[in-house]
Design an enzyme around this catalytic site. Structure first.
Site, PDB file in Angstrom:
ATOM      1  N   HIS A 192     -12.279   9.749  -8.976  1.00 40.39           N
ATOM      2  CA  HIS A 192     -11.196   9.809  -9.963  1.00 40.39           C
ATOM      3  C   HIS A 192     -10.117  10.822  -9.571  1.00 40.39           C
ATOM      4  CE1 HIS A 192     -14.020   7.410 -12.257  1.00 40.39           C
ATOM      5  NE2 HIS A 192     -12.966   7.007 -12.955  1.00 40.39           N
ATOM      6  N   CYS A 194       0.817  -1.225   0.000  1.00 40.36           N
ATOM      7  CA  CYS A 194       0.000   0.000   0.000  1.00 40.36           C
ATOM      8  C   CYS A 194       0.848   1.272   0.000  1.00 40.36           C
ATOM      9  CB  CYS A 194      -0.954   0.001   1.187  1.00 40.36           C
ATOM     10  SG  CYS A 194      -2.215  -1.291   1.055  1.00 40.36           S
ATOM     11  N   GLU A 248     -13.409  -0.533   0.819  1.00 36.64           N
ATOM     12  CA  GLU A 248     -12.429  -0.288  -0.236  1.00 36.64           C
ATOM     13  C   GLU A 248     -12.202  -1.538  -1.073  1.00 36.64           C
ATOM     14  OE1 GLU A 248      -8.928   1.228   1.741  1.00 36.64           O
ATOM     15  OE2 GLU A 248      -8.088  -0.770   1.928  1.00 36.64           O
TER      16      GLU A 248
END
Length: 120
Positions: free
Chosen positions: A68, A24, A107
Site C-alpha cells: 500500500h 505506465c 505484477e
C-alpha cells in the site's frame, strides 16, 4: 530439493522513463504475487529445508515497506519496473535467508520477472 512460499502485496507506481503517452507513465496499481524459492536438503531431524514460519517472519517487515505504498517513493525503487522490484527484494531477502535460490514476481496474472541473483 526446492520449496517455495508465496506472498501478495498491493502497491502503486509509475514508470518515469517510458515515452509520453505510454499507459505506465501514469500512476497505477497492482496486486503483486511474490514467490520465493529455497534450495537445500531437508534437515535429517526436523525434516524441512527451512521453516515456512521463519520465512514469513523474515519477509513480512520487507513487504511492509512496499504494501500500500507508492513504489516510486521507496528508497532504491525510483524506477520501479517489475525487474527492479525483483532485484530490490533479492537484495533485502537473500542476506537474511541465504538458502533463497530464486524469486518470481508477477505484477499481473500474465506478466512478471524471475530472478536468480546476480550473474557470476
Amino acid at each position: 530439493m526446492e520449496i517455495f512460499k508465496e506472498f501478495t502485496f498491493d502497491a502503486a507506481h509509475h514508470l518515469p522513463h517510458v515515452p509520453e503517452g505510454h499507459k505506465c507513465k501514469q500512476v497505477h496499481g497492482h496486486t503483486y504475487h511474490l514467490t520465493l524459492f529455497f534450495t537445500g536438503e531437508p534437515d535429517p531431524h526436523l525434516g524441512w529445508i527451512i521453516d515456512f514460519a521463519e520465512i514469513k517472519q523474515c519477509v513480512r517487515p520487507i513487504l511492509e515497506q512496499l504494501d500500500h505504498k507508492n513504489l516510486n517513493e521507496v528508497a532504491g525503487l525510483e524506477n520501479p519496473t517489475c525487474e527492479h522490484i525483483t532485484i530490490w527484494l533479492w537484495q533485502k531477502i537473500k542476506p537474511i535467508l541465504p538458502s533463497l535460490s530464486k524469486i518470481q514476481l508477477r505484477e499481473t496474472p500474465t506478466s512478471g520477472a524471475i530472478y536468480c541473483g546476480p550473474s557470476k
